[in-house]
Scaffold this active site. Structure first.
Site, PDB file in Angstrom:
ATOM      1  N   SER A   1       0.831  -1.218   0.000  1.00  0.00           N
ATOM      2  CA  SER A   1       0.000   0.000   0.000  1.00  0.00           C
ATOM      3  C   SER A   1       0.853   1.251   0.000  1.00  0.00           C
ATOM      4  CB  SER A   1      -0.859   0.056   1.274  1.00  0.00           C
ATOM      5  OG  SER A   1      -1.732  -1.022   1.318  1.00  0.00           O
TER       6      SER A   1
ATOM      7  N   HIS B   1      -4.333  -0.223  -4.656  1.00  0.00           N
ATOM      8  CA  HIS B   1      -3.510  -1.239  -5.318  1.00  0.00           C
ATOM      9  C   HIS B   1      -3.912  -1.291  -6.791  1.00  0.00           C
ATOM     10  CE1 HIS B   1      -1.882  -3.639  -1.775  1.00  0.00           C
ATOM     11  NE2 HIS B   1      -2.632  -2.711  -1.221  1.00  0.00           N
TER      12      HIS B   1
ATOM     13  N   HIS C   1      -4.287 -10.677  -1.353  1.00  0.00           N
ATOM     14  CA  HIS C   1      -4.337 -10.925   0.090  1.00  0.00           C
ATOM     15  C   HIS C   1      -5.236 -12.121   0.403  1.00  0.00           C
ATOM     16  CE1 HIS C   1      -3.390  -6.596  -0.244  1.00  0.00           C
ATOM     17  NE2 HIS C   1      -2.658  -6.784   0.830  1.00  0.00           N
TER      18      HIS C   1
ATOM     19  N   TYR D   1      -7.176 -12.156   2.961  1.00  0.00           N
ATOM     20  CA  TYR D   1      -8.470 -11.641   3.441  1.00  0.00           C
ATOM     21  C   TYR D   1      -9.425 -11.269   2.312  1.00  0.00           C
ATOM     22  CZ  TYR D   1      -6.444  -6.951   2.692  1.00  0.00           C
ATOM     23  OH  TYR D   1      -5.849  -5.856   2.153  1.00  0.00           O
ATOM     24  N   GLU D   2      -8.925 -11.226   1.073  1.00  0.00           N
ATOM     25  CA  GLU D   2      -9.827 -10.962  -0.055  1.00  0.00           C
ATOM     26  C   GLU D   2     -10.606 -12.221  -0.440  1.00  0.00           C
ATOM     27  OE1 GLU D   2      -7.968  -8.133  -3.192  1.00  0.00           O
ATOM     28  OE2 GLU D   2      -6.287  -9.063  -2.155  1.00  0.00           O
TER      29      GLU D   2
ATOM     30  N   ALA E   1       2.784  -2.291   4.146  1.00  0.00           N
ATOM     31  CA  ALA E   1       2.470  -1.272   5.152  1.00  0.00           C
ATOM     32  C   ALA E   1       2.145  -2.023   6.437  1.00  0.00           C
ATOM     33  CB  ALA E   1       1.251  -0.474   4.708  1.00  0.00           C
TER      34      ALA E   1
ATOM     35  N   MET F   1      -0.947  -7.666   7.317  1.00  0.00           N
ATOM     36  CA  MET F   1      -1.858  -8.714   6.816  1.00  0.00           C
ATOM     37  C   MET F   1      -1.354  -9.353   5.530  1.00  0.00           C
ATOM     38  SD  MET F   1      -5.365  -6.544   7.288  1.00  0.00           S
ATOM     39  CE  MET F   1      -5.635  -5.527   8.761  1.00  0.00           C
ATOM     40  N   SER F   2      -0.048  -9.323   5.326  1.00  0.00           N
ATOM     41  CA  SER F   2       0.466  -9.874   4.058  1.00  0.00           C
ATOM     42  C   SER F   2       1.879 -10.404   4.261  1.00  0.00           C
ATOM     43  CB  SER F   2       0.488  -8.770   2.991  1.00  0.00           C
ATOM     44  OG  SER F   2       1.443  -7.772   3.329  1.00  0.00           O
TER      45      SER F   2
ATOM     46  N   ASN G   1       1.303   3.489  10.797  1.00  0.00           N
ATOM     47  CA  ASN G   1       0.493   3.875  11.965  1.00  0.00           C
ATOM     48  C   ASN G   1       0.975   3.105  13.191  1.00  0.00           C
ATOM     49  OD1 ASN G   1      -0.954   1.581  10.283  1.00  0.00           O
ATOM     50  ND2 ASN G   1      -1.528   1.273  12.420  1.00  0.00           N
TER      51      ASN G   1
ATOM     52  N   HIS H   1      -7.957   3.103   6.718  1.00  0.00           N
ATOM     53  CA  HIS H   1      -7.147   2.647   5.583  1.00  0.00           C
ATOM     54  C   HIS H   1      -6.560   3.820   4.796  1.00  0.00           C
ATOM     55  CE1 HIS H   1      -5.677  -0.043   2.536  1.00  0.00           C
ATOM     56  NE2 HIS H   1      -6.436   0.506   1.606  1.00  0.00           N
TER      57      HIS H   1
END
Ligand code: HPA
Length: 269
Positions: free
Chosen positions: A28, A58, A80, A82-83, A110, A208-209, A232, A244
């Site tokens: 990201s 993306h 990802h 989560y997709e 990120a 998350m990746s 963050n 996000h």
């Protein structure tokens, strides 16, 4: 194998059988890496069996280009878990890149910091990871022609590339941090209690990746280096709520520094 061949045939028809030396997965906010690069662009959705990326910020495109005289493949946007992708889909591009000849993979992401020794906007070299996804991309029948059943993970993030990253950061006056990345499946951000637990486990950042990609890259014996942009503080580390858009905006600023660093490393590889 038939799937891999179809994917390769399509890509080779577009690139004229180009041999690649390295690949870069852009996380990201890192789109700026490609701003001054020209080359052959192929949208993921036109490549057979390649999957689709749906995350805001993306792009969903492969760029084949030359950087410092080296043939590179740039993945603008990743897949990802989560997709709703399987981890096999998430990591499929890496198997393709290996067949296209890459020796080195740059992974970027990120991430949120679990403590305040890291600052928002920092770049962190991944020295190791914790797989907290509860699954593994290598589960299933193993294809011995690709890699071993039980791959060693002690040099998953190639030591010599870590040294090169530190040397290049020093030359560029970039304050490169180092630490451990912990991956959850997402897509919900962590609770404050989870972040406290992850910090105790030794995680410096959460995301998350990247971990499935690094596992497969190591399995395929590709030299691997990973960078997190700290976009963050993770939940509970500061007062702020997570969103996000903030991740993308901060990612862009840190992304410019990271782009310079990666380009210098490519020159020196
Ligand atoms: N947690 C998980 N993933 C993230 C974060 C976070 O705080 N920031 C960017 N990606």
């Amino acid at each position: 194998m038939k799937k891999i061949k179809e994917t390769l045939d399509y890509i080779n028809s577009k690139t004229n059988n180009l041999d690649a030396e390295l690949a870069i997965i852009l996380g990201s906010g890192l789109g700026c890496f490609c701003d001054d690069l020209d080359g052959i662009r192929i949208k993921y959705d036109e490549i057979p069996h390649f999957g689709e990326s749906s995350v805001k910020g993306h792009k969903g495109e492969l760029l084949f280009c030359e950087i410092e005289g080296k043939n590179c493949i740039i993945m603008q946007g990743r897949f990802h878990y989560y997709e709703g992708n399987s981890l096999a889909t998430t990591t499929y591009p890496i198997k393709i890149f290996k067949k296209l000849g890459i020796k080195t993979l740059f992974i970027t992401n990120a991430a949120g910091a679990t403590h305040q020794k890291l600052n928002v906007g920092d770049i962190m070299l991944m020295t190791d990871h914790i797989n907290f996804m509860g699954t593994n991309p290598l589960i299933g029948k193993n294809d011995e022609s690709l890699g071993e059943r039980f791959p060693d993970m002690s040099n998953c993030y190639t030591k010599s590339l870590q040294e090169l990253a530190k040397k290049c950061a020093n030359e560029l006056n970039i304050d490169l941090k180092e630490g451990v990345y912990l991956a959850t499946t997402g897509p919900s951000y962590e609770t404050a209690a989870e972040v406290r637990a992850f910090k105790m486990l030794g995680a410096d950042v959460v995301g998350m990746s990247s971990v499935p990609e690094a596992i497969v890259s190591n399995y395929l014996k590709i030299n691997t280096v990973g960078f997190s942009t700290v976009t963050n503080y993770a939940t509970g580390v500061s007062e702020n709520k997570l969103n996000h858009q903030e991740v993308i905006d901060v990612g862009k600023v840190a992304g410019e520094k990271l782009s310079k660093l990666i380009k210098l490393m490519i020159k020196e590889i």
